[in-house]
Motif scaffolding. Structure first.
Motif, PDB file in Angstrom:
ATOM      1  N   LYS A  33       0.817  -1.218   0.000  1.00  0.00           N
ATOM      2  CA  LYS A  33       0.000   0.000   0.000  1.00  0.00           C
ATOM      3  C   LYS A  33       0.846   1.261   0.000  1.00  0.00           C
ATOM      4  O   LYS A  33       0.776   2.055  -0.934  1.00  0.00           O
ATOM      5  CB  LYS A  33      -0.948  -0.027   1.191  1.00  0.00           C
ATOM      6  CG  LYS A  33      -2.006  -1.066   0.974  1.00  0.00           C
ATOM      7  CD  LYS A  33      -2.819  -1.309   2.188  1.00  0.00           C
ATOM      8  CE  LYS A  33      -3.520  -2.637   2.085  1.00  0.00           C
ATOM      9  NZ  LYS A  33      -2.610  -3.765   2.333  1.00  0.00           N
ATOM     10  N   ALA A  34       1.668   1.426   1.030  1.00  0.00           N
ATOM     11  CA  ALA A  34       2.412   2.679   1.150  1.00  0.00           C
ATOM     12  C   ALA A  34       3.261   2.931  -0.091  1.00  0.00           C
ATOM     13  O   ALA A  34       3.276   4.033  -0.630  1.00  0.00           O
ATOM     14  CB  ALA A  34       3.283   2.641   2.395  1.00  0.00           C
ATOM     15  N   ASP A  35       3.925   1.885  -0.586  1.00  0.00           N
ATOM     16  CA  ASP A  35       4.827   2.098  -1.710  1.00  0.00           C
ATOM     17  C   ASP A  35       4.108   2.418  -2.998  1.00  0.00           C
ATOM     18  O   ASP A  35       4.550   3.267  -3.765  1.00  0.00           O
ATOM     19  CB  ASP A  35       5.697   0.879  -1.907  1.00  0.00           C
ATOM     20  CG  ASP A  35       6.957   1.053  -1.146  1.00  0.00           C
ATOM     21  OD1 ASP A  35       6.896   1.737  -0.127  1.00  0.00           O
ATOM     22  OD2 ASP A  35       7.982   0.539  -1.589  1.00  0.00           O
ATOM     23  N   ASN A  36       3.000   1.711  -3.227  1.00  0.00           N
ATOM     24  CA  ASN A  36       2.298   1.989  -4.474  1.00  0.00           C
ATOM     25  C   ASN A  36       1.672   3.367  -4.465  1.00  0.00           C
ATOM     26  O   ASN A  36       1.659   4.048  -5.487  1.00  0.00           O
ATOM     27  CB  ASN A  36       1.246   0.915  -4.730  1.00  0.00           C
ATOM     28  CG  ASN A  36       1.911  -0.373  -5.078  1.00  0.00           C
ATOM     29  OD1 ASN A  36       2.958  -0.371  -5.707  1.00  0.00           O
ATOM     30  ND2 ASN A  36       1.330  -1.465  -4.651  1.00  0.00           N
ATOM     31  N   VAL A  37       1.168   3.773  -3.301  1.00  0.00           N
ATOM     32  CA  VAL A  37       0.632   5.134  -3.217  1.00  0.00           C
ATOM     33  C   VAL A  37       1.768   6.140  -3.395  1.00  0.00           C
ATOM     34  O   VAL A  37       1.624   7.139  -4.104  1.00  0.00           O
ATOM     35  CB  VAL A  37      -0.102   5.340  -1.877  1.00  0.00           C
ATOM     36  CG1 VAL A  37      -0.502   6.785  -1.720  1.00  0.00           C
ATOM     37  CG2 VAL A  37      -1.329   4.462  -1.819  1.00  0.00           C
ATOM     38  N   GLY A  38       2.925   5.843  -2.777  1.00  0.00           N
ATOM     39  CA  GLY A  38       4.075   6.733  -2.934  1.00  0.00           C
ATOM     40  C   GLY A  38       4.465   6.877  -4.392  1.00  0.00           C
ATOM     41  O   GLY A  38       4.603   8.002  -4.899  1.00  0.00           O
ATOM     42  N   LEU A  39       4.604   5.734  -5.080  1.00  0.00           N
ATOM     43  CA  LEU A  39       4.976   5.790  -6.494  1.00  0.00           C
ATOM     44  C   LEU A  39       3.880   6.478  -7.304  1.00  0.00           C
ATOM     45  O   LEU A  39       4.178   7.255  -8.216  1.00  0.00           O
ATOM     46  CB  LEU A  39       5.219   4.377  -7.030  1.00  0.00           C
ATOM     47  CG  LEU A  39       5.763   4.313  -8.443  1.00  0.00           C
ATOM     48  CD1 LEU A  39       7.142   4.925  -8.503  1.00  0.00           C
ATOM     49  CD2 LEU A  39       5.793   2.903  -8.971  1.00  0.00           C
ATOM     50  N   GLY A  40       2.619   6.213  -6.933  1.00  0.00           N
ATOM     51  CA  GLY A  40       1.511   6.846  -7.641  1.00  0.00           C
ATOM     52  C   GLY A  40       1.586   8.354  -7.546  1.00  0.00           C
ATOM     53  O   GLY A  40       1.393   9.059  -8.535  1.00  0.00           O
ATOM     54  N   LEU A  41       1.893   8.864  -6.339  1.00  0.00           N
ATOM     55  CA  LEU A  41       1.974  10.321  -6.164  1.00  0.00           C
ATOM     56  C   LEU A  41       3.163  10.900  -6.922  1.00  0.00           C
ATOM     57  O   LEU A  41       3.057  11.966  -7.541  1.00  0.00           O
ATOM     58  CB  LEU A  41       2.057  10.657  -4.678  1.00  0.00           C
ATOM     59  CG  LEU A  41       0.766  10.415  -3.898  1.00  0.00           C
ATOM     60  CD1 LEU A  41       0.988  10.633  -2.418  1.00  0.00           C
ATOM     61  CD2 LEU A  41      -0.321  11.331  -4.396  1.00  0.00           C
ATOM     62  N   VAL A  42       4.308  10.183  -6.873  1.00  0.00           N
ATOM     63  CA  VAL A  42       5.480  10.655  -7.620  1.00  0.00           C
ATOM     64  C   VAL A  42       5.156  10.711  -9.107  1.00  0.00           C
ATOM     65  O   VAL A  42       5.447  11.703  -9.790  1.00  0.00           O
ATOM     66  CB  VAL A  42       6.701   9.739  -7.352  1.00  0.00           C
ATOM     67  CG1 VAL A  42       7.818  10.045  -8.321  1.00  0.00           C
ATOM     68  CG2 VAL A  42       7.192   9.927  -5.933  1.00  0.00           C
ATOM     69  N   LEU A  84       4.640   7.035 -18.104  1.00  0.00           N
ATOM     70  CA  LEU A  84       4.684   7.131 -16.638  1.00  0.00           C
ATOM     71  C   LEU A  84       3.540   6.327 -16.022  1.00  0.00           C
ATOM     72  O   LEU A  84       3.744   5.563 -15.067  1.00  0.00           O
ATOM     73  CB  LEU A  84       4.586   8.595 -16.215  1.00  0.00           C
ATOM     74  CG  LEU A  84       5.842   9.422 -16.443  1.00  0.00           C
ATOM     75  CD1 LEU A  84       5.553  10.895 -16.264  1.00  0.00           C
ATOM     76  CD2 LEU A  84       6.929   8.989 -15.492  1.00  0.00           C
ATOM     77  N   LEU A  85       2.346   6.488 -16.595  1.00  0.00           N
ATOM     78  CA  LEU A  85       1.196   5.753 -16.044  1.00  0.00           C
ATOM     79  C   LEU A  85       1.363   4.254 -16.234  1.00  0.00           C
ATOM     80  O   LEU A  85       1.016   3.459 -15.348  1.00  0.00           O
ATOM     81  CB  LEU A  85      -0.097   6.232 -16.710  1.00  0.00           C
ATOM     82  CG  LEU A  85      -0.545   7.617 -16.268  1.00  0.00           C
ATOM     83  CD1 LEU A  85      -1.777   8.036 -17.038  1.00  0.00           C
ATOM     84  CD2 LEU A  85      -0.832   7.628 -14.775  1.00  0.00           C
ATOM     85  N   LEU A  86       1.930   3.867 -17.388  1.00  0.00           N
ATOM     86  CA  LEU A  86       2.155   2.443 -17.669  1.00  0.00           C
ATOM     87  C   LEU A  86       3.105   1.843 -16.632  1.00  0.00           C
ATOM     88  O   LEU A  86       2.886   0.731 -16.126  1.00  0.00           O
ATOM     89  CB  LEU A  86       2.731   2.293 -19.081  1.00  0.00           C
ATOM     90  CG  LEU A  86       2.908   0.871 -19.593  1.00  0.00           C
ATOM     91  CD1 LEU A  86       1.557   0.217 -19.775  1.00  0.00           C
ATOM     92  CD2 LEU A  86       3.662   0.864 -20.912  1.00  0.00           C
ATOM     93  N   ILE A  87       4.158   2.605 -16.306  1.00  0.00           N
ATOM     94  CA  ILE A  87       5.114   2.129 -15.305  1.00  0.00           C
ATOM     95  C   ILE A  87       4.412   1.909 -13.973  1.00  0.00           C
ATOM     96  O   ILE A  87       4.577   0.879 -13.304  1.00  0.00           O
ATOM     97  CB  ILE A  87       6.281   3.126 -15.153  1.00  0.00           C
ATOM     98  CG1 ILE A  87       7.153   3.118 -16.396  1.00  0.00           C
ATOM     99  CG2 ILE A  87       7.112   2.807 -13.928  1.00  0.00           C
ATOM    100  CD1 ILE A  87       8.185   4.214 -16.442  1.00  0.00           C
ATOM    101  N   TRP A  88       3.552   2.875 -13.615  1.00  0.00           N
ATOM    102  CA  TRP A  88       2.851   2.745 -12.338  1.00  0.00           C
ATOM    103  C   TRP A  88       1.937   1.515 -12.333  1.00  0.00           C
ATOM    104  O   TRP A  88       1.907   0.738 -11.373  1.00  0.00           O
ATOM    105  CB  TRP A  88       2.032   4.009 -12.045  1.00  0.00           C
ATOM    106  CG  TRP A  88       1.379   3.972 -10.719  1.00  0.00           C
ATOM    107  CD1 TRP A  88       1.991   3.728  -9.518  1.00  0.00           C
ATOM    108  CD2 TRP A  88      -0.009   4.138 -10.435  1.00  0.00           C
ATOM    109  NE1 TRP A  88       1.066   3.757  -8.509  1.00  0.00           N
ATOM    110  CE2 TRP A  88      -0.174   4.005  -9.036  1.00  0.00           C
ATOM    111  CE3 TRP A  88      -1.132   4.394 -11.206  1.00  0.00           C
ATOM    112  CZ2 TRP A  88      -1.412   4.118  -8.410  1.00  0.00           C
ATOM    113  CZ3 TRP A  88      -2.357   4.517 -10.581  1.00  0.00           C
ATOM    114  CH2 TRP A  88      -2.487   4.377  -9.203  1.00  0.00           C
ATOM    115  N   LEU A  89       1.196   1.328 -13.443  1.00  0.00           N
ATOM    116  CA  LEU A  89       0.289   0.182 -13.523  1.00  0.00           C
ATOM    117  C   LEU A  89       1.058  -1.131 -13.415  1.00  0.00           C
ATOM    118  O   LEU A  89       0.625  -2.068 -12.735  1.00  0.00           O
ATOM    119  CB  LEU A  89      -0.492   0.220 -14.831  1.00  0.00           C
ATOM    120  CG  LEU A  89      -1.666   1.186 -14.860  1.00  0.00           C
ATOM    121  CD1 LEU A  89      -2.341   1.154 -16.218  1.00  0.00           C
ATOM    122  CD2 LEU A  89      -2.673   0.812 -13.775  1.00  0.00           C
ATOM    123  N   LEU A  90       2.215  -1.191 -14.092  1.00  0.00           N
ATOM    124  CA  LEU A  90       3.023  -2.413 -14.049  1.00  0.00           C
ATOM    125  C   LEU A  90       3.470  -2.716 -12.629  1.00  0.00           C
ATOM    126  O   LEU A  90       3.374  -3.854 -12.159  1.00  0.00           O
ATOM    127  CB  LEU A  90       4.260  -2.260 -14.949  1.00  0.00           C
ATOM    128  CG  LEU A  90       4.068  -2.575 -16.416  1.00  0.00           C
ATOM    129  CD1 LEU A  90       5.340  -2.243 -17.176  1.00  0.00           C
ATOM    130  CD2 LEU A  90       3.731  -4.038 -16.592  1.00  0.00           C
TER     131      LEU A  90
END
Lengths: 174, 92, 95, 99
Positions: free
Chosen positions: D41-50, D67-73
């Protein structure tokens, strides 16, 4: 060739074509000359995926409605877990709970298990034949309403009803 | 802005270094592997920030490769190294 | 400027420390995880050296594939089969 | 400073905060399962915000998409890995920590 009868679902072929073309366009930063390789690559990807993954029916409108719910809840999840991590007394009371699944087997269940892992305070552990075992961070809170809401959302996305596990009409498939 | 991007990237690198403690500490193999997984995510964010700071968009491809391969290592760990073997069940 | 120096300094120290620990670690599994972490940080270092292509190779080969291969090799060595019982006691020791 | 720059600043700072929370959780939480919570949770939200912060600065639509593709992956990978690790841990008989 083999005598396996392959049902071709054109709407799924077209939406996959669009999806893979979009991914290629993103990966190459929209460089026009790259399409000389891109077109064969996208076609190959569509053929491969058609052979490997059967068409999945998706209700796009419901999917788009699910996205903001997911984003808000996963942000809440991040805040929740961050607060617990920084809390001096570590406000956690973990436990394992079992949630009876009513979703049809296959992709909807996997989708639900992955979604549950990203929502506040829940982590899917075991995906059984008709249940989902969930590890919760704080068993003092009520989790069933949230899980039910996710399940209903997922069922709507895949156009499946929660009672009978029959779906998979090929109308708006990917 | 470039200074700010570098600053956040440095901060992320420091959290990555702090996470190394968990790799050394364990106690189970899964804990060590989780720390490596966390490094993957942190490194992706770090690379994206560096790409922005240096004005080099192609660095994003490196982040993309990280994102793709983070799962490969973790799955190799679970399926190969850490699977439940039959003889283990018999021994229990 | 100071930030860049700090960043590079942390990178170098982390790399040296990781390499040393990976070589010295008595537990092979820990050594592999340290090696994977080394690959990740090394890729960041290549990026700092303005060599994104080498960073790409390092990310794919160093952190990704070699890590997976080493893990598979460790499974073949069957070292973990002996230590699984230790795992379980270690897991409950925390309580 | 423009409004987008300011927003980027805020989002990146928030993202860095979540990364810190993820690491603190990884270090402080008592067992594999709770650490997985912190990680997924914390990391994905962190990466999502970045990613959200950088999307505002992206130079083209394709860069935004990447950028969005990287986040989804990363999202997909960490959710699947968390599930795999948690399941195997339970099968190996590692009991969840209880208060």
């Amino acid at each position: 060739m083999t005598s396996v009868k392959i049902k071709i679902c054109w709407s799924s072929i077209i939406s996959r074509l669009g999806l893979f073309a979009l991914i290629w366009w993103i990966l190459t930063d929209g460089a026009a000359p790259s399409w000389w390789i891109g077109v064969p690559a996208v076609l190959l990807a569509v053929i491969t995926s058609a052979a490997l993954i059967p068409p999945v029916s998706l209700v796009w409108y419901e999917f788009l409605r699910f996205v903001p719910f997911f984003l808000v809840r996963s942000l809440t999840g991040g805040v929740d877990v961050a607060w617990r991590a920084f809390h001096p007394g570590m406000a956690i009371a973990p436990d394992l709970i079992t949630y009876p699944l009513r979703l049809p087997p296959g992709l909807p269940r996997v989708f639900m298990a992955n979604t549950v892992s990203l929502l506040p305070g829940t982590l899917s552990v075991e995906l059984g034949s008709n249940f989902l075992q969930v590890h919760v961070l704080d068993a003092r809170k009520e989790f069933l309403p949230e899980l039910e809401k996710v399940e209903q959302g997922v069922a709507r996305i895949f156009g499946a009803s929660l009672k009978d596990s029959k779906g998979g009409e090929c109308n708006a498939a990917i | 802005m470039a200074v700010f991007y570098s600053g956040v990237a440095l901060f992320l690198l420091l959290t990555l270094v702090a996470g190394l403690w968990r790799v050394l500490q364990g106690p189970t193999p899964a804990d060590r592997m989780l720390a490596a997984q966390l490094f993957g995510t942190t490194a992706v964010a770090c690379l994206l920030l560096l790409a922005q700071a240096f004005g080099r968009p192609h660095l994003r491809d490196v982040a993309l490769v990280f994102a793709l391969l983070a799962a490969v290592t973790a799955v190799a760990f679970v399926r190969r190294t850490w699977t439940v073997r039959e003889e283990d069940d018999a021994a229990d | 400027m100071v930030l860049q120096w700090l960043f590079d300094g942390v990178l170098v120290l982390t790399l040296l420390w990781l390499a040393w620990r990976a070589l010295r670690s008595p537990d092979l599994f820990t050594a592999i995880v340290l090696f994977i972490a080394f690959g990740l940080v090394m890729a960041l270092a290549w990026v700092r050296l303005q060599a994104p292509d080498v960073a790409l190779a390092e990310a794919a080969i160093g952190a990704g594939l070699t890590g997976a291969l080493l893990l598979a090799a460790l499974a073949r060595l069957n070292v973990l089969a002996d230590s699984t019982n230790d795992d379980q006691t270690a897991g409950t020791e925390n309580e | 400073m423009q409004l987008t720059d300011f927003l980027t600043l805020l989002l990146l700072l928030a993202g860095a905060g979540f990364f810190l929370a993820g690491t603190v959780g990884l270090l402080r939480f008592p067992d594999v399962y709770t650490r997985l919570h912190a990680l997924t949770k914390a990391d994905n939200v962190g990466l999502g915000l970045v990613v959200a912060g950088l999307v505002l600065q992206a130079e083209s639509w394709a860069a935004m998409g990447k950028l969005l593709l990287i986040w989804l992956l990363v999202l997909l990978a960490s959710a699947s890995v968390a599930h795999l690790v948690a399941r195997t841990a339970l099968q190996k008989g590692i009991r969840p920590w209880k208060r």
